[in-house]
Motif scaffolding. Sequence first.
Motif, short mmCIF file in Angstrom:
data_model
loop_
_atom_site.label_atom_id
_atom_site.label_comp_id
_atom_site.label_asym_id
_atom_site.label_seq_id
_atom_site.Cartn_x
_atom_site.Cartn_y
_atom_site.Cartn_z
N THR A 29 0.83 -1.20 0.00
CA THR A 29 0.00 0.00 0.00
C THR A 29 0.87 1.25 0.00
N ALA A 30 0.23 2.38 -0.24
CA ALA A 30 0.97 3.64 -0.26
C ALA A 30 1.35 4.10 1.14
N THR A 48 2.66 2.89 4.32
CA THR A 48 3.27 1.72 4.93
C THR A 48 3.67 2.00 6.37
N SER A 49 3.80 0.92 7.11
CA SER A 49 4.34 1.03 8.47
C SER A 49 5.86 1.24 8.35
N PRO A 50 6.51 1.72 9.40
CA PRO A 50 7.97 1.92 9.31
C PRO A 50 8.73 0.65 8.98
N VAL A 51 8.30 -0.48 9.53
CA VAL A 51 8.97 -1.75 9.24
C VAL A 51 8.77 -2.12 7.77
N SER A 52 7.57 -1.93 7.26
CA SER A 52 7.31 -2.23 5.85
C SER A 52 8.09 -1.31 4.93
N HIS A 53 8.27 -0.08 5.35
CA HIS A 53 9.04 0.85 4.53
C HIS A 53 10.49 0.39 4.40
N TRP A 54 11.09 -0.05 5.50
CA TRP A 54 12.46 -0.58 5.43
C TRP A 54 12.50 -1.86 4.61
N PHE A 55 11.43 -2.66 4.71
CA PHE A 55 11.38 -3.89 3.92
C PHE A 55 11.34 -3.57 2.42
N GLN A 56 10.55 -2.57 2.04
CA GLN A 56 10.52 -2.15 0.63
C GLN A 56 11.89 -1.70 0.17
N ARG A 57 12.58 -0.95 1.01
CA ARG A 57 13.93 -0.53 0.67
C ARG A 57 14.86 -1.72 0.51
N GLY A 58 14.66 -2.75 1.33
CA GLY A 58 15.46 -3.96 1.21
C GLY A 58 15.24 -4.67 -0.11
N LEU A 59 13.98 -4.71 -0.57
CA LEU A 59 13.70 -5.32 -1.87
C LEU A 59 14.37 -4.55 -3.00
N VAL A 60 14.29 -3.23 -2.94
CA VAL A 60 14.94 -2.40 -3.96
C VAL A 60 16.46 -2.58 -3.91
N ALA A 61 17.01 -2.65 -2.70
CA ALA A 61 18.46 -2.85 -2.57
C ALA A 61 18.88 -4.21 -3.10
#
Length: 121
Positions: A89-90, A92-105
């Motif tokens: 979703t647009a 996100t929780s702080p943990v999900s935001h870091w997770f998204q960054r991990g996928l991009v990384a």
Amino acid sequence: MASWTSLDLARYVVTTLVLAWAGFAIVRSQKPLLVAGRGWLWVTLTAAIALGHWPVNFWLDNPLICPIVVSLLYLVSLIGLAPDDTVLTASTSPVSHWFQRGLVAAMAGTIGGVMLWTFFL
């Protein structure tokens, strides 16, 4: 075209599965870093693993298809580690935001691995 024996093919399959599983296991074991407020460390780890298996595959004399399959398995397994449903979703929780960054990384690490294989190995 390279001539592969059945032993070579078995070694390629085993090393591919072991490298993909090892990357997933390391990232999964460090997932508490996301909750502990050290998401940047988890993001760095996901990228390092996505990049690091390319030289290992080269060192093992595996054909190009092996690191490609390892990357695909690793990225798909990362998606299974999503902390909650807000990842998609647009807001996100702080943990999900870091997770998204991990996928991009991890995707950036994979692209870096392709460039490493192409230009230097």
